[in-house]
Scaffold this active site. Structure first.
Site, PDB file in Angstrom:
ATOM      1  N   MET A   1       0.833  -1.198   0.000  1.00 10.63           N
ATOM      2  CA  MET A   1       0.000   0.000   0.000  1.00 10.63           C
ATOM      3  C   MET A   1       0.869   1.248   0.000  1.00 10.63           C
ATOM      4  O   MET A   1       1.826   1.353   0.755  1.00 10.63           O
ATOM      5  CB  MET A   1      -0.888   0.036   1.239  1.00 10.63           C
ATOM      6  CG  MET A   1      -1.732   1.287   1.347  1.00 10.63           C
ATOM      7  SD  MET A   1      -2.428   1.496   2.981  1.00 10.63           S
ATOM      8  CE  MET A   1      -0.928   1.789   3.919  1.00 10.63           C
ATOM      9  N   CYS A   2       0.555   2.179  -0.865  1.00  7.83           N
ATOM     10  CA  CYS A   2       1.238   3.462  -0.937  1.00  7.83           C
ATOM     11  C   CYS A   2       0.234   4.573  -0.685  1.00  7.83           C
ATOM     12  O   CYS A   2      -0.972   4.335  -0.601  1.00  7.83           O
ATOM     13  CB  CYS A   2       1.892   3.646  -2.308  1.00  7.83           C
ATOM     14  SG  CYS A   2       3.061   2.356  -2.762  1.00  7.83           S
ATOM     15  N   ARG A   3       0.740   5.772  -0.585  1.00  9.52           N
ATOM     16  CA  ARG A   3      -0.102   6.956  -0.451  1.00  9.52           C
ATOM     17  C   ARG A   3       0.506   8.071  -1.272  1.00  9.52           C
ATOM     18  O   ARG A   3       1.729   8.157  -1.414  1.00  9.52           O
ATOM     19  CB  ARG A   3      -0.183   7.417   1.017  1.00  9.52           C
ATOM     20  CG  ARG A   3      -1.004   6.532   1.925  1.00  9.52           C
ATOM     21  CD  ARG A   3      -1.041   7.129   3.335  1.00  9.52           C
ATOM     22  NE  ARG A   3      -1.979   6.424   4.183  1.00  9.52           N
ATOM     23  CZ  ARG A   3      -1.675   5.321   4.880  1.00  9.52           C
ATOM     24  NH1 ARG A   3      -0.450   4.822   4.814  1.00  9.52           N
ATOM     25  NH2 ARG A   3      -2.590   4.727   5.624  1.00  9.52           N
ATOM     26  N   ARG A  36      -6.838   5.145   7.231  1.00  8.63           N
ATOM     27  CA  ARG A  36      -6.738   4.067   6.250  1.00  8.63           C
ATOM     28  C   ARG A  36      -5.585   3.155   6.642  1.00  8.63           C
ATOM     29  O   ARG A  36      -4.430   3.395   6.308  1.00  8.63           O
ATOM     30  CB  ARG A  36      -6.495   4.653   4.854  1.00  8.63           C
ATOM     31  CG  ARG A  36      -6.909   3.724   3.746  1.00  8.63           C
ATOM     32  CD  ARG A  36      -6.612   4.320   2.394  1.00  8.63           C
ATOM     33  NE  ARG A  36      -5.220   4.151   2.036  1.00  8.63           N
ATOM     34  CZ  ARG A  36      -4.705   4.477   0.868  1.00  8.63           C
ATOM     35  NH1 ARG A  36      -5.470   5.027  -0.047  1.00  8.63           N
ATOM     36  NH2 ARG A  36      -3.443   4.262   0.588  1.00  8.63           N
TER      37      ARG A  36
END
Length: 338
Positions: A1-3, A36
């Site tokens: 997961m990245c942002r 998140r």
């Protein structure tokens, strides 16, 4: 997961107001997300990158963006803190990474650039290794050779560049970038279908030429939600209380600032609106924001009750979606059809 986070403003912003000072900045989200959470990989510690354009054009420096990347955790990089206090820009891309594809290296840190263009991605192309060779075969030599990393994201960028009439052009119309983005998603979906890959792919792509921004919230599924994506707009983005508490203020009808983020940068729910699944967002050079449906076999019109019942389990399990109880309200805008 990245942002990731995108900033576009009529005036340049000091990078620290996006990256380091807000208590829920993208850097703090990397190790202390409140909205998140990825229970498998809760830390975005596999490198980061920030790209920006000069506030004033300088012929000697050129019009291409400047990009700073590192494989160290963003929250522990003193050089990032120093640079953020001294750099201002009217258009900024920032990205923190948790490895899902590709090794830990500078070459795999987002964003990437080519000429005037800059690109980043949040999500993942399902079973990419099965379509990688076929995707590469669609690229001209120059774009094949520009890829230095081994992520699905950078190959997607190369594919997008191949969809442009001239990726080295000095300027691009919003329509040109929109079409290239749509063609890229369609091409990837075709390859996935040819290889009988049924797992959904999460394609939150962003591209800019320094004037226009095109971003997508997209999943190759009719029944699942895409990775979360939000936007905020207003006149000023500033600290209103000690401890890094920021908010977006609207003093008039003009939009001087538009931000797009995987996760809101503030806890002020009224500041942020959710971008709909399988939609494209375009920020024009004149600071207009358009939300455009991506109409393909995975698109579900808002008039269809199924649009309101997409499942959240797939994206949430991968840490790509805020819990539904934290969603403020959907974007209330007229859909602009291509």
């Amino acid at each position: 997961m990245c942002r990731f986070v995108i900033y576009k403003g009529t005036a340049p912003v000091q990078l620290s107001h996006l990256l380091t000072r807000p208590c829920h900045s993208i850097i703090n989200q990397a190790f202390d997300s409140r909205l998140r959470l990825d229970h498998r990989r809760p830390i975005n510690g596999d490198g980061f990158g920030v790209g920006w354009y000069d506030s004033v054009y300088d012929e000697e420096l050129g019009s291409q963006p400047c990009i700073f990347t590192s494989v160290t955790p963003a929250w522990n990089n003193v050089n990032l803190t120093r640079l953020a206090e001294k750099i201002k820009s009217p258009l900024v891309f920032a990205h923190v990474r948790a490895t899902t594809a590709g090794t830990l290296s500078l070459d795999n840190c987002h964003p990437w650039s080519y000429g005037k263009l800059m690109f980043m991605h949040n999500g993942g192309i399902a079973e990419f290794h099965k379509i990688k060779r076929k995707l590469q075969m669609a690229l001209p030599d120059e774009l094949f050779n520009m890829v230095t990393g081994n992520t699905d994201s950078q190959w997607a960028f190369a594919l997008l560049l191949s969809k442009l009439p001239d990726p080295q052009a000095r300027s691009f119309t919003p329509a040109t970038l929109q079409k290239a983005m749509l063609d890229t998603i369609a091409h990837i979906n075709q390859l996935l279908e040819e290889h009988d890959i049924t797992e959904p792919s999460l394609m939150n792509f962003c591209v800019t030429d320094g004037e226009t921004v095109v971003a997508t919230r997209y999943i190759s599924s009719r029944t699942e939600e895409a990775a979360s994506l939000w936007f905020s707009s207003g006149s000023t983005f500033s600290e209103y209380a000690a401890g890094g508490h920021y908010k977006m203020s609207k003093t008039d009808k003009r939009e001087n600032i538009i931000m797009i983020a995987s996760e809101p940068l503030t806890f002020e729910k009224a500041d942020w609106m959710e971008i709909r699944t399988n939609h494209m967002v375009v920020i024009t050079p004149k600071m207009n924001l358009l939300q455009i449906p991506i109409v393909d076999k995975f698109y579900v019109p808002q008039s269809d009750p199924a649009a309101l019942s997409r499942g959240t389990e797939f994206a949430a399990a991968k840490g790509f979606l805020s819990p539904r109880r934290d969603v403020s309200r959907p974007l209330e805008s007229i859909e602009n059809h291509l």
